[in-house]
Design a protein around this motif. Sequence first.
Motif, PDB file in Angstrom:
ATOM      1  N   ILE A   4       1.175  -1.405  -0.265  1.00  0.00           N
ATOM      2  CA  ILE A   4       0.112  -0.288   0.032  1.00  0.00           C
ATOM      3  C   ILE A   4       0.891   1.143  -0.074  1.00  0.00           C
ATOM      4  O   ILE A   4       0.901   2.042  -0.833  1.00  0.00           O
ATOM      5  CB  ILE A   4      -0.850   0.473   0.918  1.00  0.00           C
ATOM      6  CG1 ILE A   4      -2.233  -1.279   1.216  1.00  0.00           C
ATOM      7  CG2 ILE A   4      -1.432   1.601   1.229  1.00  0.00           C
ATOM      8  CD1 ILE A   4      -2.924  -1.057   2.188  1.00  0.00           C
ATOM      9  N   ILE A   5       1.993   0.694   0.766  1.00  0.00           N
ATOM     10  CA  ILE A   5       2.837   2.499   0.848  1.00  0.00           C
ATOM     11  C   ILE A   5       3.885   2.867  -0.157  1.00  0.00           C
ATOM     12  O   ILE A   5       3.445   3.457  -1.056  1.00  0.00           O
ATOM     13  CB  ILE A   5       3.937   2.064   2.396  1.00  0.00           C
ATOM     14  CG1 ILE A   5       3.210   2.290   3.414  1.00  0.00           C
ATOM     15  CG2 ILE A   5       4.991   3.392   1.967  1.00  0.00           C
ATOM     16  CD1 ILE A   5       4.521   2.073   4.522  1.00  0.00           C
ATOM     17  N   GLY A   6       3.601   1.492  -0.795  1.00  0.00           N
ATOM     18  CA  GLY A   6       4.701   1.093  -2.499  1.00  0.00           C
ATOM     19  C   GLY A   6       3.561   1.787  -3.730  1.00  0.00           C
ATOM     20  O   GLY A   6       4.181   2.934  -4.455  1.00  0.00           O
ATOM     21  N   LEU A 126      12.885  -5.069  -6.949  1.00  0.00           N
ATOM     22  CA  LEU A 126      13.069  -4.277  -7.879  1.00  0.00           C
ATOM     23  C   LEU A 126      11.423  -3.034  -7.926  1.00  0.00           C
ATOM     24  O   LEU A 126      11.951  -2.855  -9.223  1.00  0.00           O
ATOM     25  CB  LEU A 126      12.118  -5.295  -9.723  1.00  0.00           C
ATOM     26  CG  LEU A 126      13.488  -6.067  -9.701  1.00  0.00           C
ATOM     27  CD1 LEU A 126      12.790  -7.212 -10.776  1.00  0.00           C
ATOM     28  CD2 LEU A 126      14.166  -5.201 -10.707  1.00  0.00           C
ATOM     29  N   TYR A 127      10.604  -3.153  -7.447  1.00  0.00           N
ATOM     30  CA  TYR A 127       9.720  -2.266  -8.353  1.00  0.00           C
ATOM     31  C   TYR A 127      10.466  -0.908  -6.693  1.00  0.00           C
ATOM     32  O   TYR A 127       9.530   0.324  -7.025  1.00  0.00           O
ATOM     33  CB  TYR A 127       8.211  -2.757  -7.087  1.00  0.00           C
ATOM     34  CG  TYR A 127       6.939  -2.039  -6.985  1.00  0.00           C
ATOM     35  CD1 TYR A 127       6.324  -1.747  -8.153  1.00  0.00           C
ATOM     36  CD2 TYR A 127       6.837  -1.021  -5.313  1.00  0.00           C
ATOM     37  CE1 TYR A 127       5.025  -0.746  -7.993  1.00  0.00           C
ATOM     38  CE2 TYR A 127       5.485  -0.893  -5.214  1.00  0.00           C
ATOM     39  CZ  TYR A 127       4.746  -0.344  -7.130  1.00  0.00           C
ATOM     40  OH  TYR A 127       4.028   0.293  -6.622  1.00  0.00           O
ATOM     41  N   GLY A 128      10.909  -1.215  -5.726  1.00  0.00           N
ATOM     42  CA  GLY A 128      11.665  -0.023  -4.840  1.00  0.00           C
ATOM     43  C   GLY A 128      12.170   0.051  -5.630  1.00  0.00           C
ATOM     44  O   GLY A 128      12.431   1.830  -5.335  1.00  0.00           O
ATOM     45  N   MET A 129      13.207  -0.805  -6.331  1.00  0.00           N
ATOM     46  CA  MET A 129      13.920   0.289  -7.502  1.00  0.00           C
ATOM     47  C   MET A 129      14.053   1.006  -8.634  1.00  0.00           C
ATOM     48  O   MET A 129      13.894   2.306  -8.905  1.00  0.00           O
ATOM     49  CB  MET A 129      14.716  -1.004  -8.038  1.00  0.00           C
ATOM     50  CG  MET A 129      16.488  -0.558  -9.111  1.00  0.00           C
ATOM     51  SD  MET A 129      17.301   0.482  -8.492  1.00  0.00           S
ATOM     52  CE  MET A 129      18.503   1.412  -9.788  1.00  0.00           C
ATOM     53  N   MET A 130      12.581   0.022  -9.134  1.00  0.00           N
ATOM     54  CA  MET A 130      11.475   1.425 -10.513  1.00  0.00           C
ATOM     55  C   MET A 130      11.374   2.601 -10.002  1.00  0.00           C
ATOM     56  O   MET A 130      11.269   3.726 -10.103  1.00  0.00           O
ATOM     57  CB  MET A 130      10.629   0.900 -10.347  1.00  0.00           C
ATOM     58  CG  MET A 130       9.258   1.317 -11.420  1.00  0.00           C
ATOM     59  SD  MET A 130       7.678   0.551 -11.711  1.00  0.00           S
ATOM     60  CE  MET A 130       7.255   1.342 -10.309  1.00  0.00           C
TER      61      MET A 130
END
Length: 155
Positions: A4-6, A126-130
């Motif tokens: 949710i935060i992401g 990977l999502y965090g990297m994106m």
Amino acid sequence: MNRIIGLKQFELTRGSLIKFMQTLDSETADKQPEGFNNTIRWHIGHVLSAAELFMFGKEFKHLPSEYPSLFGNGTKPSEWNTEGPSLEELMSQLQEQAQRIKVIPEESFEKKLSEPFLGLETVGELYGMMLYHEADHIGQIKAMKRIVEAKKVTE
């Protein structure tokens, strides 16, 4: 990363990019300021292409197959053999991609990658990297726009 935060972070970041694009004209987007290797249009296409790679893999099923050769690391608009997509096309593709990213099932974020990428081991990483990558490029394109507009005033 909490999904949710992401997701909120992604909505803020992608929303910021799309809102910024509404302030651009093609001339500004295609000007390469001194000291920069690329243009604002390139950065936008690069963000789109990198997000596709991070979240959906190398197949590029939803974007034109030539995008990696236009917007991949080390590419430059000065070396393109084509005009490239319009700002309107890129904006539409960013919006469509955002919808696809938002519906990735939460359990997918825990999946291990077949092999680590830049030290990242899961889809969630990977999502965090994106998210980081997109925010970094937004900062660059905002600075580039200020430089291009300041140069217009002095010409």
